[in-house]
Structures are given as C-alpha cells and as structure tokens.
Write an enzyme that holds these catalytic residues in place. Structure first.
Site: not given
Ligand code: DGL
Length: 273
Positions: A10-11, A42-43, A73-75, A154, A187-189
């Site tokens: 993930d990011s 990353y998003g 990570c969805n992104t 984060e 988003c996994t966060h």
């Molecule tokens: N956990 C990432 C997701 O699922 C976060 C992306 C990010 O870093 O913005 O999209």
C-alpha cells in the site's frame, strides 16, 4: 502447498487493515508487507508516478520470493492492476476493487443507494462504478473523493475533532443529498475511521474492501493448491520510512493477536535493479 509469504503493499499503513481478516481466515499464511510511507499519499499523484512506485514495490516483493501479490490499495488497483498482472504472469496479482464491487452487486438490490468514497485517483478512474455497472446495471452508484483522510490517518489524527470535522465536511451532503443507505470504504485507510463515520451515519451499511479481498485470496490459493501449512516464516513489515506512526498502527491493529513480526526500513528507490 506453498509456504512462501504473500506480498501485500500500500502507499502507507492503510493496507494493514486487510491483515487481521487474512490471519482470521487463513492463520497459516505469512506475509511480507510494504508500506510506502516515505511517499504517501498516492491518491492525488499523477498516474505515471503511481505506476512507477507500484512497479518498484512489486519488483521488490517478487525478489523476496512472494507467492502472490495483493494490491492492498484501491488507488493502485484502480489504475495499474493489469500492468502488474502483465509484468508478473508467473504469480497471481490480486486487486482490491473487484471483490468489493462483487460484494456490492451481490448484496444490494436496485432500490439501494450506494456511495463510494476514495482518493481522487480512485474516484476519477471510475473503476468501482464500471465494475458495479457491469454486474448490476440498474443500481444507483454515487462517488466522492475524500483526499484529506489519508494524510490525517497517516499522521495518527483519527480520534479527535479534526477528523470528525473532516468526515462531516466530506460526507454530510454526500450522504444526505444522495439518500445513501450503503457506503463503500474505497480506500484501505478508511476502515481506521469506520467507527467515527458510523457515529455520524449509524444507518449506513458499510462495505469494507479490506475484508472482502480475503475471499479472493483464499479462492485463488485454494484453486492453485498454494495454501500454506505450518509455515516457519515470520511476518515482515517493511516501510520506506519506518515511522513511529507506522509501528504504533501495527501494534494497534494486531494488539489482540499473537504475531511474530519484524520491522524493516527500506529505501525502495535504491533497491531497484
Ligand atoms: N490506502 C490507499 C488506497 O486504498 C491510499 C491511497 C493514498 O495514499 O492516497 O487508495
């Protein structure tokens, strides 16, 4: 049987939200996790940048002999799943969006009103909308980017007024105006703020892709006879910036579980071949 570890990335720390579901469903499996904490989020970045970062990380995981790559990570899943599958044809590469879209299609009727929240890149990609439309063309799906959630999470800004105000800023109008009854945490966060979201919108049914992806992992490993049995390996968590937040979050997420873990700092850019 295959006792090699499963590679997750993930990011940042968001992908960690998948791990308790994995260990509950498949306790014999071991993981190598990579969180790109030095370059998160990353998003809101360019797709070419995200693709480049993802390739670096996936190369690193494959060099570490993982049996499968899980894009937690969805992104990344929304824009480079096929690129990663093409690059590593010898191992399964699993994205997080399709299992969640399948859950939406299977559990919602056409009368439901579904909202997707995620990063700018995920929402702009329309990956969720496309997949859900293929499976259930009549279902109304609405989406909303929430770019401030990831930097706050984060930073560990989760249980306080700043997060609550941010939730209401993004979701009050989105939920009410679209009369949503179902919300996908795209988003996994976001599972890390699920309880805060539920406090404000207690009637919303939440779909959590970090949980839904586990069925796909289990199915693929089973079909290919790749499940682990009595693996002696440890779970290893790499971060490109091994911050206090990252380690605290691992401790919070796994506090109730017996887990042998190793933390490692890794300068991903200088490990690339
Ligand atoms: N956990 C990432 C997701 O699922 C976060 C992306 C990010 O870093 O913005 O999209």
């Amino acid at each position: 049987m295959d006792n090699r570890s499963i590679g997750f990335f993930d990011s940042g720390l968001g992908g960690l939200t998948c791990i308790p579901y994995l260990t509950a469903a498949l306790p014999e499996e071991r993981i190598i996790y990579f969180g790109d904490t030095a370059r998160t989020p990353y998003g809101s970045k360019a797709t070419s940048t995200i693709r480049n970062f993802s390739m670096q990380i996936a190369d690193f995981l494959v060099q570490n002999d993982v049996k499968m790559i899980v894009i937690a990570c969805n992104t990344v899943s929304s824009i480079c799943l096929e690129d990663l599958q093409f690059r590593f044809p010898e191992i399964p590469v699993v994205g997080i969006i399709a299992p969640a879209a399948e859950k939406v299609a299977a559990s919602c009727g056409n009368e439901n009103r579904v909202g997707i929240i995620g990063t700018k890149v995920t929402i702009r990609s329309e990956a969720y909308n496309r997949l859900i439309r293929e499976l259930k063309p009549e279902l109304e799906v609405y989406s909303e980017p929430c770019p401030a959630f990831v930097p706050l999470i984060e930073e560990g800004i989760i249980r306080n007024d700043i997060m609550d105000m941010t939730i209401r800023y993004y979701l009050d109008d989105f939920v009410l105006e679209n009369r949503l009854d179902t919300l996908v945490l795209g988003c996994t966060h976001y599972p890390l703020i699920r309880d805060r979201i539920e406090r404000f919108y207690p009637d919303l049914r939440i779909i959590n892709p970090s949980e839904e992806i586990i069925c796909s992992i289990q199915q693929i490993l089973t079909e290919r006879s790749m499940l682990a049995i009595h693996s002696e390996r440890e779970n290893i968590f790499y971060a490109s910036d091994l911050s206090e937040n990252f380690m605290n979050m691992i401790e919070t997420i796994f506090s109730s579980q017996e887990m042998k873990v190793q933390f490692k700092n890794l300068d991903i850019e200088n490990t690339r071949k």
